[in-house]
Design a protein around this motif. Structure first.
Motif, mmCIF file in Angstrom:
data_model
loop_
_atom_site.group_PDB
_atom_site.id
_atom_site.type_symbol
_atom_site.label_atom_id
_atom_site.label_comp_id
_atom_site.label_asym_id
_atom_site.label_seq_id
_atom_site.Cartn_x
_atom_site.Cartn_y
_atom_site.Cartn_z
ATOM 1 N N MET A 62 -23.262 2.200 -3.610
ATOM 2 C CA MET A 62 -21.864 2.567 -3.383
ATOM 3 C C MET A 62 -21.771 4.048 -3.034
ATOM 4 S SD MET A 62 -18.217 2.012 -5.342
ATOM 5 C CE MET A 62 -18.894 1.824 -6.911
ATOM 6 N N ALA A 63 -22.541 4.876 -3.714
ATOM 7 C CA ALA A 63 -22.558 6.309 -3.392
ATOM 8 C C ALA A 63 -23.048 6.522 -1.963
ATOM 9 C CB ALA A 63 -23.441 7.061 -4.383
ATOM 10 N N ASP A 64 -24.044 5.754 -1.565
ATOM 11 C CA ASP A 64 -24.562 5.853 -0.191
ATOM 12 C C ASP A 64 -23.499 5.442 0.828
ATOM 13 O OD1 ASP A 64 -27.002 6.653 -1.226
ATOM 14 O OD2 ASP A 64 -27.935 4.679 -1.017
ATOM 15 N N VAL A 65 -22.801 4.354 0.559
ATOM 16 C CA VAL A 65 -21.747 3.879 1.467
ATOM 17 C C VAL A 65 -20.650 4.928 1.578
ATOM 18 C CG1 VAL A 65 -19.905 2.158 1.730
ATOM 19 C CG2 VAL A 65 -22.221 1.423 1.137
ATOM 20 N N LEU A 66 -20.266 5.495 0.459
ATOM 21 C CA LEU A 66 -19.227 6.524 0.433
ATOM 22 C C LEU A 66 -19.665 7.742 1.252
ATOM 23 C CD1 LEU A 66 -16.479 7.327 -0.774
ATOM 24 C CD2 LEU A 66 -17.691 8.028 -2.833
ATOM 25 N N ALA A 67 -20.883 8.209 1.025
ATOM 26 C CA ALA A 67 -21.401 9.371 1.753
ATOM 27 C C ALA A 67 -21.534 9.083 3.243
ATOM 28 C CB ALA A 67 -22.744 9.794 1.166
ATOM 29 N N GLU A 68 -22.003 7.900 3.586
ATOM 30 C CA GLU A 68 -22.144 7.532 5.003
ATOM 31 C C GLU A 68 -20.777 7.438 5.682
ATOM 32 O OE1 GLU A 68 -24.491 3.958 4.844
ATOM 33 O OE2 GLU A 68 -26.242 5.051 4.107
ATOM 34 N N GLY A 69 -19.783 6.933 4.968
ATOM 35 C CA GLY A 69 -18.434 6.865 5.523
ATOM 36 C C GLY A 69 -17.864 8.245 5.775
ATOM 37 N N ILE A 70 -18.119 9.175 4.868
ATOM 38 C CA ILE A 70 -17.671 10.555 5.057
ATOM 39 C C ILE A 70 -18.390 11.170 6.251
ATOM 40 C CG2 ILE A 70 -17.731 12.877 4.038
ATOM 41 C CD1 ILE A 70 -17.264 11.467 1.288
ATOM 42 N N ALA A 71 -19.689 10.946 6.338
ATOM 43 C CA ALA A 71 -20.463 11.495 7.451
ATOM 44 C C ALA A 71 -20.004 10.938 8.794
ATOM 45 C CB ALA A 71 -21.951 11.201 7.242
ATOM 46 N N ALA A 72 -19.537 9.694 8.810
ATOM 47 C CA ALA A 72 -19.125 9.041 10.057
ATOM 48 C C ALA A 72 -17.698 9.397 10.477
ATOM 49 C CB ALA A 72 -19.246 7.529 9.907
ATOM 50 N N ALA A 73 -16.986 10.125 9.638
ATOM 51 C CA ALA A 73 -15.614 10.526 9.994
ATOM 52 C C ALA A 73 -15.661 11.398 11.249
ATOM 53 C CB ALA A 73 -14.971 11.282 8.837
#
Length: 192
Positions: A62-73
């Motif tokens: 979940m932390a990875d998904v959250l970080a990847e979503g932020i990076a993809a903004a």
């Protein structure tokens, strides 16, 4: 019992959650969980270090998904908007409608036990660290990152409580965006 059973981790999680809800966390043993899942105690320990961790499997993902979503903004996204993109990703990949009943039951079990509440708080720290790291990677200043992360954590908590507290078909991302709008409005009022 067969030496190999398909979906053992998932079966153990479901069995544990059911037993914790029925008997309470303290009254449930690892052997109880393994037996309910149709597995052995050694299979349990192959997947989880203890009975507490069975409810926190996948926290790193979940932390990875959250970080990847932020990076993809988008590059133009302000820090809090980048966090919102991370929450959208969590809604698409982790807090999907099919898992709402499980998440609601899990939250009820956690709320009833101080040890589990403590572990949930530690998981929250990991999630905020993931958000902060992702924002730093975007070049966000330390102060702006800290503010966005704290507001993002508040938004995530509000959204999760609302999402698990209803049977409605609302997507987690939509609930999070609504909570974000309310947090922004409350912040504007407190600064006026």
């Amino acid at each position: 019992m067969a030496r190999w059973q398909p979906n053992a981790p998932e079966r153990l999680v479901v069995a544990a959650l059911d037993l914790f809800a029925e008997r309470g966390y303290e009254s449930t043993t690892v052997i109880d969980i393994a037996e309910r899942a149709g597995l052995t105690k050694s299979t349990f320990f192959r997947h989880f270090p203890d009975k507490r961790e069975v409810l926190f499997a996948g926290g790193g993902s979940m932390a990875d998904v959250l970080a990847e979503g932020i990076a993809a903004a988008p590059d133009t996204a302000a820090p809090l908007e980048a966090v919102a993109h991370g929450l959208d990703a969590v809604g698409r990949e982790v807090f999907v409608p099919a898992r709402r009943a499980f998440a609601t039951k899990r939250q009820t079990v956690i709320a009833a036990n101080p040890e589990l509440r403590e572990r949930e708080a530690l998981k929250g720290i990991d999630l905020t660290a993931a958000m902060a790291g992702a924002l730093r990677s975007r070049g966000v200043s330390d102060v702006a990152s800290r503010v966005a992360v704290q507001l993002g954590a508040l938004v995530m908590k509000i959204a999760y409580e609302r999402w698990t507290g209803t049977d409605e078909g609302e997507e987690f991302g939509d609930v999070a965006r609504q909570a974000l709008a309310e947090v922004r409005e409350a912040g504007a009022l407190s600064l006026a």
